[in-house]
Design a protein around this motif. Structure first.
Motif, PDB file in Angstrom:
ATOM      1  N   GLY B 413       0.807  -1.217   0.000  1.00  0.00           N
ATOM      2  CA  GLY B 413       0.000   0.000   0.000  1.00  0.00           C
ATOM      3  C   GLY B 413       0.837   1.262   0.000  1.00  0.00           C
ATOM      4  N   GLY B 414       1.888   1.257   0.816  1.00  0.00           N
ATOM      5  CA  GLY B 414       2.730   2.441   0.920  1.00  0.00           C
ATOM      6  C   GLY B 414       3.452   2.747  -0.384  1.00  0.00           C
ATOM      7  N   ASN B 415       3.954   1.698  -1.019  1.00  0.00           N
ATOM      8  CA  ASN B 415       4.681   1.926  -2.265  1.00  0.00           C
ATOM      9  C   ASN B 415       3.755   2.365  -3.389  1.00  0.00           C
ATOM     10  N   LEU B 416       2.554   1.805  -3.411  1.00  0.00           N
ATOM     11  CA  LEU B 416       1.606   2.235  -4.434  1.00  0.00           C
ATOM     12  C   LEU B 416       1.226   3.700  -4.201  1.00  0.00           C
ATOM     13  N   GLN B 417       1.079   4.077  -2.920  1.00  0.00           N
ATOM     14  CA  GLN B 417       0.763   5.470  -2.613  1.00  0.00           C
ATOM     15  C   GLN B 417       1.886   6.395  -3.084  1.00  0.00           C
ATOM     16  N   LYS B 418       3.123   5.973  -2.893  1.00  0.00           N
ATOM     17  CA  LYS B 418       4.247   6.784  -3.368  1.00  0.00           C
ATOM     18  C   LYS B 418       4.173   6.928  -4.883  1.00  0.00           C
ATOM     19  N   TYR B 419       3.832   5.832  -5.546  1.00  0.00           N
ATOM     20  CA  TYR B 419       3.759   5.871  -7.006  1.00  0.00           C
ATOM     21  C   TYR B 419       2.655   6.828  -7.469  1.00  0.00           C
ATOM     22  N   ILE B 420       1.502   6.736  -6.831  1.00  0.00           N
ATOM     23  CA  ILE B 420       0.381   7.591  -7.248  1.00  0.00           C
ATOM     24  C   ILE B 420       0.678   9.054  -6.938  1.00  0.00           C
ATOM     25  N   MET B 421       1.242   9.300  -5.746  1.00  0.00           N
ATOM     26  CA  MET B 421       1.632  10.679  -5.415  1.00  0.00           C
ATOM     27  C   MET B 421       2.627  11.194  -6.447  1.00  0.00           C
ATOM     28  N   GLY B 422       3.591  10.349  -6.793  1.00  0.00           N
ATOM     29  CA  GLY B 422       4.602  10.750  -7.762  1.00  0.00           C
ATOM     30  C   GLY B 422       3.984  11.044  -9.115  1.00  0.00           C
ATOM     31  N   ARG B 423       3.081  10.171  -9.538  1.00  0.00           N
ATOM     32  CA  ARG B 423       2.432  10.351 -10.837  1.00  0.00           C
ATOM     33  C   ARG B 423       1.715  11.695 -10.894  1.00  0.00           C
ATOM     34  N   GLU B 424       1.054  12.071  -9.813  1.00  0.00           N
ATOM     35  CA  GLU B 424       0.308  13.327  -9.822  1.00  0.00           C
ATOM     36  C   GLU B 424       1.249  14.521  -9.678  1.00  0.00           C
ATOM     37  N   ILE B 425       2.217  14.423  -8.763  1.00  0.00           N
ATOM     38  CA  ILE B 425       3.110  15.558  -8.524  1.00  0.00           C
ATOM     39  C   ILE B 425       3.954  15.850  -9.758  1.00  0.00           C
TER      40      ILE B 425
END
Lengths: 360, 528
Positions: B413-425
């Protein structure tokens, strides 16, 4: 004590997803052998008549390809919708409407000759199928009516419509009162590919549609959106892909392809419209789409298999005096075994040794 | 020792002993040689980051799953817990982080469903009332669950456990859904239970709470016990070191800009919820400016989901005016149209909403970045560009995964959240709206994500963060508001408020709030 337990796999098995149709085919053949013995026939002879006889000659192979054409056409169109969870079950009706519209164009352009006649029939066939598919699409997007039921029920309406046409306005005046239209002029018939067979240009058209379908599903942005809509509706909403547009496109893709298949049937082997124009292609193509894993390459092979079941059924009627429904039984077995083996894409069977507990 | 024979001896007998518990999943070793000992009357913390193996361990104790190897002793006897029913019959109760209550049923019916046999309802109602008054957990057994606040629902779960007279109570992250005031009440209840001899296993990653409540703590990291301590003798810093192996990282946070242009404006946003048990939004007013981070606090279920869907466009409004994005009246725009005028949005649910579980990370990049990053040309997807973008995102945000071709569901979950945050940022939005940006993310990664949000603000982006974690909001925000029962409080600069004030506001009672306060979680009103 041994017990079996179905256990969810951590990740869907890719191997099993490709293996499953093959397992289903093998099980269907085994089931066929059992069926033949139960009917008091020699199972090996039955197997030969059913699965090998149709491919004995080049003519047989060409007939197989001819039968496969409508199946692959319809199945590709349906697969586009199925991938987006748009369940068009009424391809049979869209096939009939395509056949009717193409016939209408052929009758209208009776006195014209040249390639524009076929072109007009292709367009008419595609539009006819699309129009029939537009009804469930509209009712689904406007009133949230279930497209499975609506498209399925429209099949019966389409069958009555074609009956009315060939018994009424389009009945051939020189046809001894048979429920059929006039024979088409040569310009309204698809040219043959191989001399001495019935295999026609529609086969090339079907291969073209397979390629287009492949590019659409695997390369295009719209195909991507439809895949997202099918696999995670919330993600599609989050991304801003319109669910209504997906339903419309999924239904229309199925309708256009089924309509083309209907056109190819009247402009090909039949050469006219009859009330028996749709011999179950629309329903069989649903099985083809799933056996082919909703993938155009898989659909190509699955449609050959399904065509073999059609032809094998005819052979079994001729040489083993088995009833016509034998084809349907085989189709049913294929779907049944496919659904059964598909379970193991997401689950696996675990054998477990449990100890009998005292006082449990 | 014969613990059954002497009551005095049973006090010295550990209630639960775990020895060398090991649990192997196909892809990961979740628990590796864990020893644990809980005495009667002890509140024992199990401390660790997400993915440290806390939940797996509790599932083994409660019989949800079985250990690969290792021994469990219950009151001195070796035991194998077959299933949760067996655990309950032994005297083990568990309150899960996510409640398992039927919303359309009453409290009484929900409790009756969980009990063995066919209990007499009138008698059960009396028992519920007596247990709830005894432990300071007021719940009216006749109320329907959907009408209860989250805090009240948790009480129902606890009461349901207490009715079975547990001798060990497992609480899984119980405070994540409570206001600071409700946390106080919960702690009182737990202390009273412990004083009566019940052992409590308290799972959390909130160090200050553990320090305040727990008698002893076992710290897990990477499936192993990395330490045991007496929390009262430690500092949060020293416990954090045990938990993450290094000091707690802190964010660099300078003052925000106060006079940037307005990027998000809510002008009287009112919206009924499509969900019958959802919360209607009532006349929301808010401005978020370029160069500032505005936080919205509140207990979940108070309208956050509806507010976010109205801003993202997932639920389009009937009018254009109430939601204005970067100067455009955006109420009737679809999510992708809003993205084109500068909005990026990180939803609370990562899997299934923020990402398609069965698709590769590079395909998931196309989901929202297709236009901003030019991943589609002439209607065809440029898979090479998508893969390059995904790889860049994986690298920059330090996403642990099997590369851009890995399925989204294969990530933690944490890594996917980092990926999604990164994709948006990485799409360099003008306005970023993030829901629970670090929920379920380990401490190190959370600090990293917060720093990225602050950096984005420093670059001139307007940021709105909706979170239930007050600590997080106080760490990164410039201004803060509270949502309660579908109403939004005025915003306050961070310097002019405190966690306590915001806690009171979370019950719907802010200065100038309408006279009828919004369903405060500590009220025990009857619906008669």
């Amino acid at each position: 004590m041994l017990s079996f337990k179905l256990e969810a796999r951590p990740e869907a098995s890719r191997t099993m997803s490709y293996l499953s149709p093959l397992i289903a085919v093998v099980l269907t053949m085994l089931g066929g052998l059992l069926l033949f013995s139960a009917l008091g026939k020699d199972p090996l002879e039955g197997f030969q008549v059913f699965f090998l006889n149709p491919m004995r000659s080049w003519y047989g192979v060409s007939e197989l390809l001819l039968k496969a054409v409508p199946l692959m056409l319809i199945a590709v169109g349906l697969a586009i919708g199925f991938r987006a969870n748009v369940w068009n079950i009424g391809a049979e009706g869209q096939f009939i409407l395509g056949a009717c519209a193409a016939t209408g164009a052929a009758l209208l352009l009776e006195d014209v000759s040249g390639p524009q006649v076929l072109l007009a029939m292709i367009v008419a066939g595609a539009l006819g199928g699309a129009a029939w598919a537009a009804i469930p699409a509209f009712l689904r997007t406007r009133f949230n009516a279930n497209e499975i039921l609506v498209s399925l029920m429209l099949v019966y309406v389409a069958q009555l419509l074609v009956s009315w046409l060939v018994f009424g306005p389009w009945m051939d005046p020189d046809g001894f009162n048979f429920p059929q239209s006039k024979m088409f002029s040569d310009s309204a018939l698809l040219p043959m590919l191989v001399e001495g067979t019935r295999l026609n240009l529609a086969f090339v058209m079907a291969l073209g549609v397979l390629v287009v379908g492949y590019v659409f599903m695997h390369r295009s942005y719209l195909g991507f959106k439809m895949r997202v809509a099918g696999e995670a509706a919330d993600a599609a909403r989050y991304a801003g892909f319109s669910a209504k547009r997906m339903v419309w496109f999924g239904m229309l893709a199925g309708g256009v392809c089924a309509g083309l298949a209907g056109m190819a049937e009247v402009a090909g082997p039949m050469g006219q419209l009859t009330d028996k124009v749709a011999s179950g292609y629309g329903f069989a193509a649903i099985i083809v789409a799933f056996v082919g894993r909703l993938n155009p390459i898989g659909i190509f092979f699955a449609s050959l298999l399904m065509a073999l079941l059609f032809l094998g059924g005819e052979q079994a009627q001729l040489y083993m005096s088995l009833p016509a429904s034998i084809s349907k039984v085989f189709q049913g077995m294929l779907l049944f075994f496919l659904l059964g083996s598909d379970l193991f894409i997401n689950y696996r069977l675990r054998m477990r040794r449990t100890l009998a507990k005292a006082g449990a | 020792m014969k613990p059954e024979h002497a009551a005095a001896a049973s006090d010295a007998q550990p209630r639960l002993i775990l020895q060398g518990i090991r649990k192997v999943y196909p892809a990961v070793v979740a628990n590796d040689g864990i020893d644990l000992r809980v005495m009667p009357g002890e509140i024992h913390a199990v401390l660790g980051e997400n993915g440290a193996g806390k939940s797996t361990l509790m599932k083994i104790i409660y019989g949800v799953t079985r250990q690969t190897s290792g021994e469990m002793f219950w009151e001195g006897q070796p035991v194998t817990v077959e299933n949760p029913a067996h655990a309950r019959s032994l005297g083990i109760g568990m309150v899960f982080q996510h409640f398992s209550l039927f919303e359309t049923l009453t409290v009484l019916e929900n409790v009756a469903l969980a009990l063995p046999g066919n209990p007499d309802l009138a008698d059960l109602a009396r028992r519920i009332e007596s247990v709830s008054t005894r432990y300071g957990l007021p719940v009216d057994p006749r109320r329907h669950v959907h009408a209860l606040s989250v805090g009240e629902r948790q009480r129902v779960e606890i009461v349901r456990c207490l009715l079975q007279n547990p001798r060990l109570l497992i609480m899984d992250e119980p405070t994540s859904v409570l206001t600071p005031q409700a946390v106080r009440v919960l702690f009182e209840t737990l202390r009273r239970l412990a004083s009566e001899g019940c052992a409590i296993l308290y799972i959390s990653h909130k160090l200050d709470e553990i320090q305040e409540l727990c008698h002893s703590a076992t710290v897990l990291r990477g499936g192993k016990v990395t330490g045991a301590c007496i929390p009262s003798a430690e500092t949060p810093k020293s416990m954090a070191r045990l938990m993450i192996g290094k000091d707690l990282p802190a964010c660099v946070h300078t003052a925000g800009q106060a006079d940037g242009e307005v990027r998000l404006k809510l002008a009287g946003l009112s919206q009924a919820s499509p969900d019958p048990f959802g919360t209607a939004l009532k006349d929301l007013q808010l401005e978020v400016r370029s160069g500032e981070i505005v936080g919205i606090a509140g207990v979940s279920g108070n309208g956050q989901a509806e507010l976010l869907a109205a801003i993202s466009g997932e639920i389009p409004l009937s009018e254009a005016g109430p939601v204005q994005i970067c100067g455009n009246q955006a109420g009737r725009l679809s999510p992708d149209q809003r993205r084109q005028i500068g909005l990026c949005f990180v939803p609370e649910e990562r899997l299934g909403r923020g990402a398609v579980p069965s698709m590769a990370l590079s395909d998931n990049a196309i989901l929202t970045a297709a236009a901003a990053k030019g991943l589609v040309k002439h209607g065809l997807i440029d898979f090479r560009a998508a893969k390059a973008f995904a790889s860049e995102c994986i690298e920059r945000f330090n996403v642990k995964c099997g590369g851009p071709a890995a399925q989204a569901r294969s990530l933690s979950g944490g890594n996917l959240q980092k990926y999604i945050m990164g994709r948006e940022i990485m799409q360099a939005p003008k306005l970023l709206v993030a829901a629970q940006p670090t929920w379920g993310v380990d401490v190190g990664a959370a600090a990293f994500i917060r720093q990225q949000i602050i950096d984005l603000r420093n670059a001139g982006c307007a940021v709105l963060v909706v979170s239930e974690e007050l600590d997080e909001l106080f760490e990164i925000c410039d201004r803060i508001a509270v949502i309660a029962d579908g109403r939004l409080s005025p915003t306050r600069p961070l310097a002019e408020t405190s966690v306590e004030d915001i806690g009171v506001w979370m019950s719907g009672m802010w200065p100038g709030a309408e006279s009828a306060p919004a369903a405060p979680s500590d009220q025990s009103t009857s619906d008669l």
